[in-house]
Write a protein that holds these residues in place. Structure first.
Motif, PDB file in Angstrom:
ATOM      1  N   ASP A  81      -1.186   8.623   9.766  1.00 11.31           N
ATOM      2  CA  ASP A  81      -1.340   7.176   9.582  1.00 11.31           C
ATOM      3  C   ASP A  81      -0.596   6.781   8.310  1.00 11.31           C
ATOM      4  O   ASP A  81       0.247   7.540   7.838  1.00 11.31           O
ATOM      5  CB  ASP A  81      -2.826   6.773   9.554  1.00 11.31           C
ATOM      6  N   VAL A  82      -0.910   5.596   7.797  1.00 13.16           N
ATOM      7  CA  VAL A  82      -0.133   5.065   6.676  1.00 13.16           C
ATOM      8  C   VAL A  82      -1.058   4.700   5.516  1.00 13.16           C
ATOM      9  O   VAL A  82      -2.052   4.007   5.721  1.00 13.16           O
ATOM     10  CB  VAL A  82       0.631   3.786   7.132  1.00 13.16           C
ATOM     11  N   GLY A  83      -0.738   5.181   4.309  1.00 12.97           N
ATOM     12  CA  GLY A  83      -1.462   4.748   3.109  1.00 12.97           C
ATOM     13  C   GLY A  83      -2.647   5.641   2.786  1.00 12.97           C
ATOM     14  O   GLY A  83      -3.296   6.189   3.680  1.00 12.97           O
ATOM     15  N   PRO A  84      -2.951   5.806   1.480  1.00 14.48           N
ATOM     16  CA  PRO A  84      -3.997   6.736   1.038  1.00 14.48           C
ATOM     17  C   PRO A  84      -5.387   6.410   1.576  1.00 14.48           C
ATOM     18  O   PRO A  84      -6.152   7.319   1.919  1.00 14.48           O
ATOM     19  CB  PRO A  84      -3.959   6.632  -0.494  1.00 14.48           C
ATOM     20  N   GLU A  85      -5.744   5.113   1.656  1.00 17.65           N
ATOM     21  CA  GLU A  85      -7.087   4.748   2.108  1.00 17.65           C
ATOM     22  C   GLU A  85      -7.281   5.182   3.561  1.00 17.65           C
ATOM     23  O   GLU A  85      -8.296   5.778   3.937  1.00 17.65           O
ATOM     24  CB  GLU A  85      -7.272   3.230   1.980  1.00 17.65           C
ATOM     25  N   ARG A  86      -6.276   4.903   4.400  1.00 14.11           N
ATOM     26  CA  ARG A  86      -6.374   5.253   5.821  1.00 14.11           C
ATOM     27  C   ARG A  86      -6.359   6.776   6.009  1.00 14.11           C
ATOM     28  O   ARG A  86      -7.055   7.306   6.868  1.00 14.11           O
ATOM     29  CB  ARG A  86      -5.245   4.571   6.615  1.00 14.11           C
ATOM     30  N   LEU A  87      -5.580   7.496   5.199  1.00 11.87           N
ATOM     31  CA  LEU A  87      -5.517   8.954   5.337  1.00 11.87           C
ATOM     32  C   LEU A  87      -6.834   9.610   4.899  1.00 11.87           C
ATOM     33  O   LEU A  87      -7.293  10.567   5.527  1.00 11.87           O
ATOM     34  CB  LEU A  87      -4.333   9.518   4.547  1.00 11.87           C
ATOM     35  N   LYS A 122      -5.790  -5.521   8.538  1.00 13.72           N
ATOM     36  CA  LYS A 122      -6.600  -5.771   7.323  1.00 13.72           C
ATOM     37  C   LYS A 122      -7.903  -5.000   7.304  1.00 13.72           C
ATOM     38  O   LYS A 122      -8.549  -4.933   6.268  1.00 13.72           O
ATOM     39  CB  LYS A 122      -6.889  -7.273   7.205  1.00 13.72           C
ATOM     40  N   ASP A 138       5.520   8.650   7.038  1.00 12.01           N
ATOM     41  CA  ASP A 138       6.870   8.839   6.487  1.00 12.01           C
ATOM     42  C   ASP A 138       7.206  10.317   6.270  1.00 12.01           C
ATOM     43  O   ASP A 138       8.375  10.698   6.301  1.00 12.01           O
ATOM     44  CB  ASP A 138       7.025   8.046   5.175  1.00 12.01           C
ATOM     45  N   GLY A 153       0.909  11.198   5.935  1.00 11.21           N
ATOM     46  CA  GLY A 153       1.550   9.885   6.029  1.00 11.21           C
ATOM     47  C   GLY A 153       2.668   9.914   7.055  1.00 11.21           C
ATOM     48  O   GLY A 153       3.363  10.929   7.197  1.00 11.21           O
TER      49      GLY A 153
END
Ligand SMILES: [Zn+2]
Ligand SMILES: [Zn+2]
Length: 343
Positions: A197-203, A331, A218, A216
């Motif tokens: 997924d994308v971004g530290p919070e989601r990971l 969001k 990317d 991530g």
């Protein structure tokens, strides 16, 4: 009664007449209805052939049976607490006798009908598609009816295509409305899950769901190929072509590609270079929703505490337009639920 509807593609919340259940239908008083990405795609006209619709909207809900049409008493009783929707496609009717119905693919039945319209106070539904739920499954678990079921159907196909528990599988879009179920379900089945997924919070969220690794988007292609030499299967829940491309990039040779997300038509087609196709030799399948039997199995997993819906946005029916905007902008994590249908 209050109901959200699409009129020529415009979302309206209005007062509708009280519906009466038809042949083999049950009338369900909706306690909670989940908001699925497909609802947003339909409201925004993202898919070719599904633009400027006039129809009900919403296809995942929990409620109580309040009345039965003729013949429905074989499948439901007044007072039953049920989950309904079956992922929208196919949950409204199926014949039960054709080659597709009898081979467990009622979605392809010529007579199959979908379910659209659970964003309302009372909804009439084909009683055969209802699944009773125990009290231990709360109303906020309504998104199990599509998000959960779709993830369950996709994970169940892994072993059918010879990817057995213990193997490494990637879940692309792992923090999303469907992906967060897939991580839990694949983990419960015994797969070794790499969540993308994308971004530290989601990971961090993906790791909390049981993934052995969260990467991530990317860096995923590089990390997965370098550390594991690819995965046995990619489950692509991302509704973007970039997610589809990544799904192919993560696969090892002769791996299984399971498409679940449905990108907007304007994003174009999947491209496959024939020489790479020859070299990599992937098995490519699409997995859409699931059957009433899949729903029963998923309800059992949820009742056992192995799968939970992560709901981080709740609101009354009048919040639906705002929730669509928030969903489009990613969001909130997991799922949103409408828990007051009369307001
Ligand atoms: Zn049929
Ligand atoms: Zn859905």
């Amino acid at each position: 009664m209050k109901a959200a509807r699409l009129e020529d593609g415009k979302l309206l919340i209005r007062d509708d007449p009280m519906p009466t259940p038809g042949f083999e239908e049950a009338l369900v008083k909706i306690s909670a209805a989940g908001v699925c990405h497909s609802d947003l795609h339909l409201a925004r006209g993202d898919w070719l052939g599904a633009q400027n619709l006039t129809s009900g909207i919403g296809h995942e809900a929990i409620g109580i049976v309040t009345a039965l049409g003729p013949g429905a008493d074989r499948f439901a009783q007044v007072g039953d607490r049920v989950i309904l929707g079956l992922g929208g496609t196919g949950g409204g009717y199926w014949c039960g006798a054709c080659e597709y119905c009898l081979s467990g693919q009622p979605r392809h039945c010529k007579e199959s009908k979908g379910i659209l319209g659970t964003f309302c106070e009372y909804f009439p539904v084909y009683a055969r598609s209802l699944v009773k739920i125990p009290e231990s499954i709360g109303d906020h678990e309504a998104p199990l009816a599509c998000g959960g079921l779709t993830a369950y159907g996709a994970v169940k196909k892994l072993s059918k295509h010879h990817v057995l528990p213990g193997r490494k599988v990637a879940v692309i879009g792992a923090a999303g409305g469907l992906g967060h179920y897939a991580v839990q379900i694949a983990t419960a089945f015994g797969y070794d899950v790499v969540g993308v997924d994308v971004g530290p919070e989601r990971l961090a969220f993906v790791e909390s769901l049981g993934a052995s690794r969260a990467v991530g988007a990317d860096r995923a292609a590089e990390v997965v190929q370098k550390e594991f030499g690819g995965v046995d299967a990619s489950l692509v829940f991302s509704a973007s072509m970039a997610g589809f491309k990544l799904g192919f990039a993560l696969l090892k040779r002769a791996g299984l590609f399971v498409a679940v997300g449905l990108p907007p038509t304007r994003e174009g087609n999947i491209e496959l270079n024939p020489f790479e196709f020859f070299l990599k030799d992937p098995t490519i399948i699409y997995s859409a929703v699931g059957t009433v039997q899949d729903m029963r199995e998923l309800v059992d997993l949820a009742a056992a505490g192995r799968v939970r819906s992560h709901v981080s946005r709740r609101g009354p029916l009048s919040d639906l337009p705002a929730i669509f905007d928030e969903l489009a902008a990613a969001k909130y994590l997991g799922r949103a639920v409408i828990d007051e249908l009369g307001r």
